[in-house]
Motif scaffolding. Structure first.
Motif, PDB file in Angstrom:
ATOM      1  N   GLY A  55     -40.288 -38.961-110.091  1.00 20.98           N
ATOM      2  CA  GLY A  55     -40.154 -39.464-108.617  1.00 20.98           C
ATOM      3  C   GLY A  55     -39.227 -40.598-108.348  1.00 20.98           C
ATOM      4  O   GLY A  55     -39.480 -41.126-107.304  1.00 20.98           O
ATOM      5  N   LEU A  56     -38.779 -41.200-109.184  1.00 20.44           N
ATOM      6  CA  LEU A  56     -37.867 -42.429-109.272  1.00 20.44           C
ATOM      7  C   LEU A  56     -36.354 -42.083-108.898  1.00 20.44           C
ATOM      8  O   LEU A  56     -35.702 -42.884-108.257  1.00 20.44           O
ATOM      9  CB  LEU A  56     -37.877 -43.266-110.426  1.00 20.44           C
ATOM     10  CG  LEU A  56     -39.356 -44.031-110.479  1.00 20.44           C
ATOM     11  CD1 LEU A  56     -39.267 -44.917-111.976  1.00 20.44           C
ATOM     12  CD2 LEU A  56     -39.517 -44.836-109.484  1.00 20.44           C
ATOM     13  N   VAL A  57     -36.052 -40.897-109.065  1.00 19.96           N
ATOM     14  CA  VAL A  57     -34.627 -40.413-108.936  1.00 19.96           C
ATOM     15  C   VAL A  57     -34.946 -38.901-108.502  1.00 19.96           C
ATOM     16  O   VAL A  57     -35.664 -38.192-108.782  1.00 19.96           O
ATOM     17  CB  VAL A  57     -33.963 -40.264-110.335  1.00 19.96           C
ATOM     18  CG1 VAL A  57     -32.598 -39.511-110.390  1.00 19.96           C
ATOM     19  CG2 VAL A  57     -33.620 -41.652-110.933  1.00 19.96           C
ATOM     20  N   GLU A  58     -33.813 -38.484-107.482  1.00 17.12           N
ATOM     21  CA  GLU A  58     -33.662 -37.292-106.993  1.00 17.12           C
ATOM     22  C   GLU A  58     -32.229 -36.655-106.968  1.00 17.12           C
ATOM     23  O   GLU A  58     -31.418 -37.521-106.959  1.00 17.12           O
ATOM     24  CB  GLU A  58     -34.095 -37.382-105.251  1.00 17.12           C
ATOM     25  CG  GLU A  58     -33.416 -38.486-104.590  1.00 17.12           C
ATOM     26  CD  GLU A  58     -33.782 -38.358-103.027  1.00 17.12           C
ATOM     27  OE1 GLU A  58     -35.021 -37.604-102.827  1.00 17.12           O
ATOM     28  OE2 GLU A  58     -33.215 -39.103-102.307  1.00 17.12           O
ATOM     29  N   SER A  59     -32.278 -35.640-107.093  1.00 14.70           N
ATOM     30  CA  SER A  59     -30.862 -34.862-107.404  1.00 14.70           C
ATOM     31  C   SER A  59     -30.815 -33.707-106.659  1.00 14.70           C
ATOM     32  O   SER A  59     -31.755 -32.946-106.443  1.00 14.70           O
ATOM     33  CB  SER A  59     -30.455 -34.321-108.944  1.00 14.70           C
ATOM     34  OG  SER A  59     -30.619 -35.668-109.605  1.00 14.70           O
TER      35      SER A  59
END
Length: 218
Positions: free
Chosen positions: A62-66
């Motif tokens: 949940g720290l990065v989204e793509s």
């Protein structure tokens, strides 16, 4: 991103993950900022493969989204997501405390006291990174002693999502002092082999983070 430095070529995937995760937690890569594997690989002195693996892991946490063929970026700090993660970690930490306390050795209690001493010293000096490391060491004593691998895996999975919030908290002297006092109470409960008291204090520690998630950022 100035704090990102080339890393040793050992366990590259894990090392890339830790370096990027820590940069996000510190705010060096701010919420909403785009992250490109080529740029990160160059800055870290790595190939793109371990960086891609790290970004995939960070996405799962949940720290990065793509969005395929569009973007990869750092997630924004969403209070509900942080609160939910803190609630899960609280439940796991309570279980760890309740299970571990009857199994603790005197060496474990000493390790917890030493970790809290380092925590208190770090917060006085304003060293948030060291405060978080000391906080980890203290709670890890219970997570390790409980011997429950599912608990340990769940804590590892959800803790990074709330690290940005903890960074802000431990940067506030009053809040940090309160955390050290709660740690003192937890250690005394553990030293007295009072599992239920330890679980209650643990719940209080992590519930404070849940409540902090609902407070507006400065």
């Amino acid at each position: 991103m100035e704090t990102l430095r080339p890393v040793r070529r050992t366990l590259l995937r894990d090392t890339a993950y830790e370096a990027i995760r820590d940069a996000i937690v510190r705010g060096d890569i701010p919420p909403g900022a785009p992250v490109r594997d080529a740029d990160l690989a160059e800055r870290l002195g790595l190939s793109r493969a371990p960086v891609r693996d790290a970004l995939s892991r960070l996405s799962g946490e949940g720290l990065v989204e793509s969005k395929p063929q569009s973007y990869t970026r750092v997630t924004r700090l969403v209070p509900r997501d942080v609160r939910d993660a803190a609630a899960v970690v609280r439940a796991m930490q309570e279980l760890a405390a309740r299970t571990a306390v009857p199994l603790l050795t005197d060496a474990d209690i000493t390790a917890m006291r030493e970790a809290n001493d380092r925590f208190r010293d770090a917060t006085r000096r304003g060293d948030v990174a060291e405060a978080l490391r000391a906080d980890d060491r203290l709670h890890d004593v219970l997570v390790t002693a409980c011997g429950n691998r599912a608990v340990a895996a769940t804590v590892r999975r959800y803790t990074p999502l709330i690290r940005r919030l903890e960074w802000r908290q431990f940067g506030t002297p009053g809040a940090a002092h309160g955390s050290a006092e709660l740690h003192d109470r937890l250690i005394e409960a553990c030293a007295g082999r009072d599992a239920e008291a330890a679980a209650r204090v643990t719940a209080e520690i992590w519930r404070a983070l849940e409540e902090l998630a609902d407070e507006p950022a400065d």
